[in-house]
Scaffold this motif. Sequence first.
Motif, short mmCIF file in Angstrom:
data_model
loop_
_atom_site.label_atom_id
_atom_site.label_comp_id
_atom_site.label_asym_id
_atom_site.label_seq_id
_atom_site.Cartn_x
_atom_site.Cartn_y
_atom_site.Cartn_z
N HIS A 191 40.47 36.04 29.80
CA HIS A 191 39.24 36.19 30.58
C HIS A 191 38.02 35.68 29.83
O HIS A 191 36.95 35.60 30.38
CB HIS A 191 39.01 37.67 30.91
N TYR A 193 35.16 33.68 28.49
CA TYR A 193 34.51 32.46 28.97
C TYR A 193 33.95 31.69 27.79
O TYR A 193 33.24 32.26 26.96
CB TYR A 193 33.40 32.82 29.94
N GLN A 210 35.13 31.09 37.51
CA GLN A 210 34.97 32.27 38.36
C GLN A 210 34.75 33.54 37.55
O GLN A 210 34.04 34.44 37.99
CB GLN A 210 36.21 32.45 39.23
N GLN A 211 35.33 33.61 36.38
CA GLN A 211 35.14 34.75 35.47
C GLN A 211 35.39 36.08 36.17
O GLN A 211 34.57 36.98 36.12
CB GLN A 211 33.74 34.73 34.90
N LEU A 213 38.49 39.07 37.62
CA LEU A 213 39.61 39.84 37.08
C LEU A 213 40.87 39.03 36.88
O LEU A 213 41.71 39.36 36.05
CB LEU A 213 39.93 40.98 38.05
N SER B 145 27.85 30.93 32.75
CA SER B 145 28.57 32.17 32.48
C SER B 145 27.94 33.31 33.28
O SER B 145 26.75 33.29 33.60
CB SER B 145 28.56 32.49 30.99
N ARG B 146 28.76 34.26 33.58
CA ARG B 146 28.38 35.35 34.45
C ARG B 146 27.80 36.47 33.61
O ARG B 146 28.42 36.91 32.65
CB ARG B 146 29.66 35.83 35.15
N ARG B 147 26.64 36.92 33.98
CA ARG B 147 25.99 37.97 33.19
C ARG B 147 25.46 39.05 34.13
O ARG B 147 25.41 38.89 35.34
CB ARG B 147 24.81 37.39 32.42
N ILE B 224 32.66 44.83 35.45
CA ILE B 224 33.01 45.00 36.85
C ILE B 224 32.91 46.45 37.30
O ILE B 224 32.66 46.71 38.46
CB ILE B 224 34.42 44.47 37.17
N THR B 276 34.98 45.52 31.39
CA THR B 276 34.81 44.11 31.74
C THR B 276 36.06 43.60 32.44
O THR B 276 37.03 44.34 32.62
CB THR B 276 34.58 43.26 30.47
N CYS B 277 36.01 42.32 32.79
CA CYS B 277 37.13 41.72 33.51
C CYS B 277 38.43 41.82 32.73
O CYS B 277 39.50 41.97 33.30
CB CYS B 277 36.84 40.25 33.79
N ASP B 278 38.35 41.67 31.42
CA ASP B 278 39.58 41.69 30.64
C ASP B 278 39.92 43.10 30.17
O ASP B 278 40.61 43.26 29.17
CB ASP B 278 39.53 40.70 29.47
N LEU B 450 41.81 48.77 38.85
CA LEU B 450 40.49 48.17 38.74
C LEU B 450 40.05 47.77 40.15
O LEU B 450 40.89 47.62 41.02
CB LEU B 450 40.56 46.94 37.82
N LYS B 455 39.19 41.88 43.62
CA LYS B 455 40.44 41.19 43.36
C LYS B 455 40.91 40.44 44.61
O LYS B 455 41.27 39.29 44.56
CB LYS B 455 41.48 42.21 42.96
N GLU B 458 38.59 37.50 45.85
CA GLU B 458 38.56 36.34 44.99
C GLU B 458 39.93 35.70 44.82
O GLU B 458 40.02 34.53 44.48
CB GLU B 458 37.98 36.71 43.63
#
Lengths: 383, 512
Positions: A191, A193, A210-211, A213, B145-147, B224, B276-278, B450, B455, B458
Amino acid sequence: MAKNFQLVHKICTTRCQSTNVFTAVSLTNREYYTVKITDLDDLTDPQVILNEISRTRHIRHNNILPLLNSFVQESQIWCIYPHIYYGSCRDILNAIQAYYTANSDQNLNTNNNNNIDRADEQIRLCFNEQSIQPIVRSILLALDYLHSKHIIHRCVCPENIYINQSGHVYLGGMGYAISLIDNGFLNKRLHEYPSKIDNYVNYLSPEILQQNLIGYNTKSDIYSLGVTICELANGIHPFIGCEKTQMLFEKLVGYDIGLWDRSILTTESKNIFVSVCASENPKVIAQIQRRCFSEKFRNFVDLCVVKNHEFRANCHQLLHHTYMKKMKLQSCLSTFQISIISEGLVELQKKIKNKTIQNQSDFSQIVQKPTTPSKNINSWNFD
Amino acid sequence: MLKQKQAQFYYDDDDDEQDTEERTPDDIMNSDFFNDDIYDYKERFFNRNNNHQEIPEGDLAQDEEYDLDENTDENVNFQFQNEEEDYDENNDNLINKETFFKRVDSMEFVKQKQPKVIDKYLIGELLGDGSYGKVKECLDMENLSRRAVKIINLKMVARKIPKGVQNVRKEIKIMKKLNHKNLIKLYSTFEKGSQPPNNHTDHPSQCINLEKPPKLYIFMDYCITSLEKLLKTAPLQRLTNFQANYYFKQLIEGLEYLHSLNIIHNDIKPGNLLITCDDTLKICDFSISADLGMFSEEEYIKDKKIEQEEDEENFDGINPNLLANSGTGKFPIQQCTPMFQCPEMLDENIDEILILKNAPKIDVWSTGVTLYQLTTGNLPFQGQTLHQIFELIRSEIPIEMPEFCDKNLKALLNGMLTRDIMKRWSIHEIRECEWFKKKHPLVKEEMAPLPQEAKMSEANDQPNLSSDKFYSAEEDINIKQNEVIQTHINQESTSRVLTQATKAKKTNCSMM
């Protein structure tokens, strides 16, 4: 150790102005090398260069640019790479571009139709379908190796594809590579980036951008490869002239990138193509009209740039695609192709300089230089 | 009517969009927006019969809002545009044959809303609301990048919360020091409408005087969900041992790092633990945390009275000035959320030096409460009023443990929720505990998932869904260029995408 190398000339400056690339001669064995010098004083984040060194040292493959040596000299890191005669594919593309603009100026003055035809021919010769095939094959072999080691390259782009004198293709630029193995565990997805990747953001796959899940895996390299092939074949980047945000939007939901040739202009799909290509000009259209790619090649690229990575082909599948099988297996550009490229480049460079029709005496001068490919090819070719 | 409602819908959004003026429906009807469209349509309609040779360039350029470069390529450009329009018309005619009016697309109203760009960030959807302000999603326009961005209205904070502005400044100061994977990372800050950030002092009065409300933007990692939300979606209203252990380990890692810098978080609770996502836990919200380091530049350093110089070596790393200041009403550790408050802070005759010496234990208590909530789903101390809760915390009643907690977990919880600050476990002891070290069985059915909606939307490649909330703002920014593409995505490609989407659905189903 730095004493052993005599810097000949500077090739370029990259990444935040702190890395300089030089051609150097080794004083011990009188051979040419490429030396990359990074000044640690100006470097804000050493992570990329350290990653590049450590990753490259752990891998060894025929098609991955080897790091011959690296050491610290005062406040600089020196990395010694083999000498890359033709530079990266970006350099070749730039040469074509420069020639093209130079020629178009000339064209405006003289309005010589003959010239345009020749120019187009030249450009087609440089990166045509036949010469792209061994490049793609080499890169695929390198990627296949990396993926088998669970490494994602993340930065496959023309800048990182190098062609040396004998036509051997190398993949370089391991600075952004990342391993799926973390802390002893093999992750299925990543994940993280690469936020420092700034300039190469155009080559990132949609799932990285897309960053979310879902994350990304080794297949994101295939997408980057697809974009790279498109750029090599089309001569310009598919998202040239786009804002980054628009590029993101297009990659996620919009326009499918692909090869631009005659077929794209005749159908309705032309509309999409034209509206996306912001730097639209009639010469590009004219050029595209002359171009024609085979169905296999188009299919190959389409498989690479599928947006959903679930349906994207992997390295192994692509290596067995008909486009790869079409010609006899070769891991490097053939003598014929390399001579075309080299002659093309020499001609291009010369034309940019002189803007005159090539002179016989000039050409012979170039041939007589020891490093000129057209002379050395035969001696290098062991096939 | 419907159109008007639609238009209004996009205006009354939130108070952030002050730049866009309020427009009444009449204004919209009178604006050249509609008239132009009709005109445009007429033009096109008539020109179509003339093989669309002459479209007045000026009008077209206006209507389509194209910024055309003034070079020689214009002619060619126009040719192609004409053909595109032609194509579009055919489609339109198929849909509604006779009407002269163009079908009004909702996209045209969306277009009116200006995308908001702060610094180099594109501001997106609202993620959450807090006492200090909103948290919104945003996109770095340079590297995409997503912030997340925390938008703090300094004026409101100064009015509502005592020491609010100081706390915000302190939070930024602390966050700048941090660099750990389990602590939220600060990327940049941006201040609008007040003094330049260099000479900012802790005087909220200066900020208030300005006309526009001063706002502070703090750009951070994008997360998230939080553990609090995760707990609500969990099938048993509590986390399994495996999951709780997974997050708890990360929490301890982060806390240990924080304490090594002599910073006390002071507000550990599931709501402040983000994911977070991960699936990495990030500790956030340092607004009431205290920096006890040797070099903390808190204002109470000024009136110093260094008396106990010989004691200094005992408080390794803690600023001696803080100790000297005890009893002067400038105690650096503030009150936190009531349910997570530790007993020694509730004591009337509070022994400040003792607390400062053992400051990390404050976080251990709240971590214990957090772990209790994660594993049981309930809070250990509950009551109707604040008074009841505080009484319960202060009392000597042993904490109830539900049946399903195993022995090791009970031991750990008891150790962390010891009321005596000296006997309470330290982080080192927690690390040594059985439950912490043990590998717990993975029970998939009881795992808290999650957030599912993100999910799903996307995962599918549907054009309208995957451009979801987050990217809606970008659509706006690119709408000028995208207009053409949007309307002209040909049948082929859409159908292809749709088939892909259905395929994706099928595979999803089969996977489940």
